[in-house]
Design an enzyme around this catalytic site. Structure first.
Site, PDB file in Angstrom:
ATOM      1  CB  CYS A   2      -0.860   0.112   1.029  1.00  0.00           C
ATOM      2  SG  CYS A   2      -2.076  -1.208   1.372  1.00  0.00           S
ATOM      3  NE  ARG A  27       4.870   1.702  -0.261  1.00  0.00           N
ATOM      4  CZ  ARG A  27       5.640   1.600   0.640  1.00  0.00           C
ATOM      5  NH1 ARG A  27       6.968   1.655   0.293  1.00  0.00           N
ATOM      6  NH2 ARG A  27       5.355   1.136   1.726  1.00  0.00           N
ATOM      7  CD1 TRP A  74      -0.074  -6.273  -3.095  1.00  0.00           C
ATOM      8  CD2 TRP A  74      -0.162  -6.821  -1.086  1.00  0.00           C
ATOM      9  NE1 TRP A  74       0.180  -7.664  -3.119  1.00  0.00           N
ATOM     10  CE2 TRP A  74       0.208  -8.023  -1.855  1.00  0.00           C
ATOM     11  CE3 TRP A  74      -0.240  -7.148   0.320  1.00  0.00           C
ATOM     12  CZ2 TRP A  74       0.606  -9.082  -1.522  1.00  0.00           C
ATOM     13  CZ3 TRP A  74       0.080  -8.189   0.676  1.00  0.00           C
ATOM     14  CH2 TRP A  74       0.538  -9.202   0.060  1.00  0.00           C
ATOM     15  CG  ASN A 100       1.656   0.739   4.131  1.00  0.00           C
ATOM     16  OD1 ASN A 100       1.628  -0.426   3.881  1.00  0.00           O
ATOM     17  ND2 ASN A 100       2.915   1.337   3.911  1.00  0.00           N
ATOM     18  N   GLY A 101      -0.145  -0.778   6.449  1.00  0.00           N
ATOM     19  CA  GLY A 101       0.146  -1.609   7.816  1.00  0.00           C
ATOM     20  C   GLY A 101      -0.746  -2.634   8.036  1.00  0.00           C
ATOM     21  CD  GLU A 484      17.121 -12.508  -8.139  1.00  0.00           C
ATOM     22  OE1 GLU A 484      16.901 -12.757  -7.016  1.00  0.00           O
ATOM     23  OE2 GLU A 484      16.790 -11.313  -8.492  1.00  0.00           O
ATOM     24  CE  LYS A 488      13.730 -10.615 -10.114  1.00  0.00           C
ATOM     25  NZ  LYS A 488      14.485 -10.256  -9.088  1.00  0.00           N
ATOM     26  CD  GLU A 491       9.955 -11.165  -8.290  1.00  0.00           C
ATOM     27  OE1 GLU A 491      11.166 -11.308  -8.766  1.00  0.00           O
ATOM     28  OE2 GLU A 491       9.633 -10.421  -7.536  1.00  0.00           O
ATOM     29  CG  HIS A 507      20.421 -35.831  -4.787  1.00  0.00           C
ATOM     30  ND1 HIS A 507      20.861 -36.961  -4.098  1.00  0.00           N
ATOM     31  CD2 HIS A 507      21.491 -35.017  -4.853  1.00  0.00           C
ATOM     32  CE1 HIS A 507      22.233 -37.166  -4.295  1.00  0.00           C
ATOM     33  NE2 HIS A 507      22.616 -36.075  -4.822  1.00  0.00           N
ATOM     34  CE  LYS A 608      11.085  -2.460  -5.678  1.00  0.00           C
ATOM     35  NZ  LYS A 608      12.101  -3.412  -6.476  1.00  0.00           N
TER      36      LYS A 608
HETATM   37  O1  M6R Z   1      13.045  -4.397   0.023  1.00  0.00           O
HETATM   38  P1  M6R Z   1      13.739  -5.993   0.210  1.00  0.00           P
HETATM   39  O2  M6R Z   1      14.819  -6.008  -0.429  1.00  0.00           O
HETATM   40  O3  M6R Z   1      13.804  -6.280   1.663  1.00  0.00           O
HETATM   41  O4  M6R Z   1      12.593  -6.978  -0.383  1.00  0.00           O
HETATM   42  C1  M6R Z   1      12.847  -8.242  -0.245  1.00  0.00           C
HETATM   43  C2  M6R Z   1      11.925  -9.004  -1.260  1.00  0.00           C
HETATM   44  O5  M6R Z   1      10.409  -8.727  -0.886  1.00  0.00           O
HETATM   45  C3  M6R Z   1      12.211  -8.612  -2.504  1.00  0.00           C
HETATM   46  O6  M6R Z   1      13.370  -8.884  -3.007  1.00  0.00           O
HETATM   47  C4  M6R Z   1      11.205  -9.289  -3.628  1.00  0.00           C
HETATM   48  O7  M6R Z   1      11.534 -10.726  -3.546  1.00  0.00           O
HETATM   49  C5  M6R Z   1      11.416  -8.905  -4.900  1.00  0.00           C
HETATM   50  N1  M6R Z   1       9.982  -8.676  -5.710  1.00  0.00           N
HETATM   51  C6  M6R Z   1      12.242  -9.510  -5.962  1.00  0.00           C
HETATM   52  O8  M6R Z   1      12.212  -9.173  -7.240  1.00  0.00           O
END
Ligand code: M6R
Length: 613
Positions: A2, A27, A74, A100-101, A484, A488, A491, A507, A608
């Protein structure tokens, strides 16, 4: 999760709120809304879906007035819907709130308020806040801020709040506990926002609110107080982000812009931290050589992409410092009984500096008397404020939800840190340091060459994007790269993807391999001791007719015998190859997402900044 924004000044609030919300949309983007004081009283507009829906509504039916507050959501409590969207209100619009929270005890508060006659219209936790404040006013609170203070003493959880009162039409009230909130100062006008980039084009100075502070924005300026009602002298800081940093600068998405920013970001990180003798300089860390010599252990905690950076950091720190290094996910670490003591350095890694699980873990480490070092991208964030020292990644605002430049900057930061600690502990010589620095200096140019090969990567993504799944394999320093790359891909393209340590394939995951499965194998570094092992793993994939996409070094003659497609990367020192290799995987995921037609900057269900558990 949010985003919130608020405005007090002489201009019409609506366009300013909308502009701020658009910049905060990363956000959260399942609904949006604003509330504005108009000559006809406070009016609220909300819309399901992206902010373009709200914008259309406001274009068709203008909302003119000031001050105002806005929200992009969100969903946590209550599905994305019109009635669950913010702002929420109590009574006939007497108190209006964006939040937000999470208010953890909202059920209990709701029951109490219901028995006092309050009616609730949404499934959200947020809605208890305006009702609590309204109740405090009804019970005789002397002023709106007194009512806010009393109400917030009853709420448990995290909040960043923007609040309007029907009977106090010149002001916006704001409060913060555990969720980010800043006050922006422009010329004769003031803003609140979840982050600086949201309003960077409007303000010159900023106040980072602390937990437990309330801000009162009025035409006369800003007053800050704590929950006891005592006034607080705020620290005013100049805004040090260029307004263009939060723009797309001609790229089709923020993610593509941020991928392209990587050579520049890494170059300037190096310039700042390396002197003419190729010695790493990190004075901001502030720990003495003596401290590093006494150190027994490093514990690195983070989430998501930052966790992959932490894994890389572990391998590199173990390799260069001789220390025992452990990593964990924030969401796991906080519920363990970790054996950490004052001889452990706790390292928190986070782009945003607001990730709830990483922050909770940091607080746990503090209780155990560990020193805390953060690797973070956002000045003024909670993580930064709660750490003993900070190594800033200085990647600039990262707006694409999928992290790219913040990740490679975290890897570079670990490179600098590992060399620095290795030297302090006498584990590496001056000569080795200089060799490593030479290798690190080659990284930005190597990424630049990768970006020039984007068309080749796009052709490979176009060929493989439509399968249901993909497997990513890597070893040693590039095991986190495999994780990673897979993250990506899932995501932003929504293709299921698994990252695996290549040696683990036999395995279990080997059962997945057939003639349809793309298997992305990271096998750069022909000199690397795991190269041959990687080749054996690829042979195992080949024997089962998997479709191998190799990430290999320029000039490699071996992988061409069995890889269906090859992404060539420039030769780079083994230890730092992940910083370059991951860029190939960012682009691969990007073009797969483009071919699959997803919303790359705002992938479904994601936000984010994950400020809730
Ligand atoms: O702000 P942060 O680096 O603590 O965030 C951690 C994760 O939420 C963040 O890396 C998330 O996995 C991203 N969407 C990855 O692309």
């Amino acid at each position: 999760m949010c985003g919130i924004v608020g405005y007090v000044g002489k201009r019409d609030a609506t366009p300013l709120l909308l502009d701020g919300l658009k910049r905060l949309e990363y956000r959260g983007y399942d609904s949006g809304g604003i509330a504005v004081h108009t000559p006809d009283g406070i009016q609220i507009r909300k819309c399901m879906g992206r902010l373009t829906e709200l914008e259309k509504d406001l274009t068709a039916n203008a909302l003119i007035g000031r001050p105002g507050i806005g929200h992009t959501r969100w969903a946590t409590h209550g599905e994305p819907s019109q009635r669950n969207s913010h702002p929420h209100q109590a009574g006939a619009g007497e108190v209006i709130v964006v939040h937000n929270g999470i208010i953890e005890n909202y059920q209990e508060l709701k029951e109490q308020l219901r028995s006092a006659g309050h009616e609730f219209l949404s499934d959200t936790d947020t809605e208890v806040i305006p009702h609590l404040i309204q109740q405090e006013l009804a019970d005789g609170a002397a002023s709106p801020d007194a009512a806010i203070r009393q109400a917030l003493k009853k709420a448990r959880g995290a909040y960043a709040l923007g609040i309007l009162f029907k009977d106090d039409p010149d002001k916006v009230y704001a409060a913060r506990l555990g969720s980010p909130l800043i006050v922006g100062l422009g010329e004769d006008e003031t803003f609140i926002a979840s982050d600086v980039p949201a309003i960077v084009n409007q303000i010159q100075n900023v106040i980072y609110l602390n937990d437990g502070e309330i801000a009162i924005l009025s035409p006369e300026g800003v007053a800050i107080q704590n929950l006891a009602g005592e006034s607080i002298e705020p620290e005013i800081k100049p805004v040090d982000i260029a307004p263009e940093a939060a723009e797309m600068a001609g790229f089709e998405t923020f993610m593509m812009k941020e991928i392209h920013e990587q050579p520049r970001v890494l170059r300037s990180l190096l310039e700042k931290h390396v002197d003419r003798e190729d010695t790493v300089i990190v004075p901001e860390i502030g720990f003495s050589t003596d401290y590093f010599q006494q150190l027994r252990r490093i514990m690195i905690v983070s989430c998501g992409t930052a966790y992959h950076a932490a894994m890389y950091g572990k391998f590199l720190l173990e390799h260069l410092t001789g220390l025992a290094v452990e990593t964990d996910l924030g969401s796991e670490f906080r519920y363990r009984s970790p054996r950490i003591e004052s001889d452990t350095l706790f390292v928190a890694v986070s782009q945003s500096g607001e990730t709830a699980d990483t922050l909770a873990s940091l607080r746990l480490a503090r209780e155990k008397d560990c020193k805390v070092l953060s690797i973070c991208n956002v000045p003024g964030s909670s993580l930064v404020r709660e750490s003993d020292s900070v190594l800033f990644t200085e990647a600039g605002p990262e707006i694409g939800v999928a992290s790219t430049k913040a990740y490679t900057a975290q890897l570079m930061a670990f490179g600098l840190l590992a060399i620095h600690i290795g030297r302090a502990r006498g584990e590496i010589s001056e000569e080795t340091e200089q060799q490593l620095m030479k290798a690190l200096r080659a990284v930005p140019n190597a990424i630049h060459y990768m970006l020039e090969r984007a068309d080749d990567i796009q052709a490979i993504a176009d060929k493989h994007h439509d399968g249901p799944s993909a497997l990513y394999l890597g070893r040693r320093f590039n095991y986190p790269t495999a994780l990673e790359g897979a993250l990506k891909n899932k995501e932003i393209s929504y293709q299921h993807a698994e990252g695996y340590a290549a040696g683990e394939m036999k395995h279990g995951p080997i059962a997945l391999i057939n003639e349809y499965l793309p298997v992305i194998c990271i096998c750069t570094q022909t000199e690397d001791e795991v190269y041959e092992k990687m080749i054996s793993n690829m042979k195992e994939v080949e024997a089962r007719h998997g479709r191998i996409i190799a990430v290999a070094t320029d000039g490699d003659k071996v992988v061409a015998d069995f890889a269906e497609d090859i992404i060539y990367v420039p030769p780079i020192h083994e230890e730092f190859s992940p910083i370059v290799n991951v860029v190939a995987l960012q682009l691969l995921a990007y073009y797969a997402a483009q071919a699959r037609g997803t919303d790359i900057d705002k992938p479904r269900n994601l936000a984010k900044s994950v400020t809730v558990e």
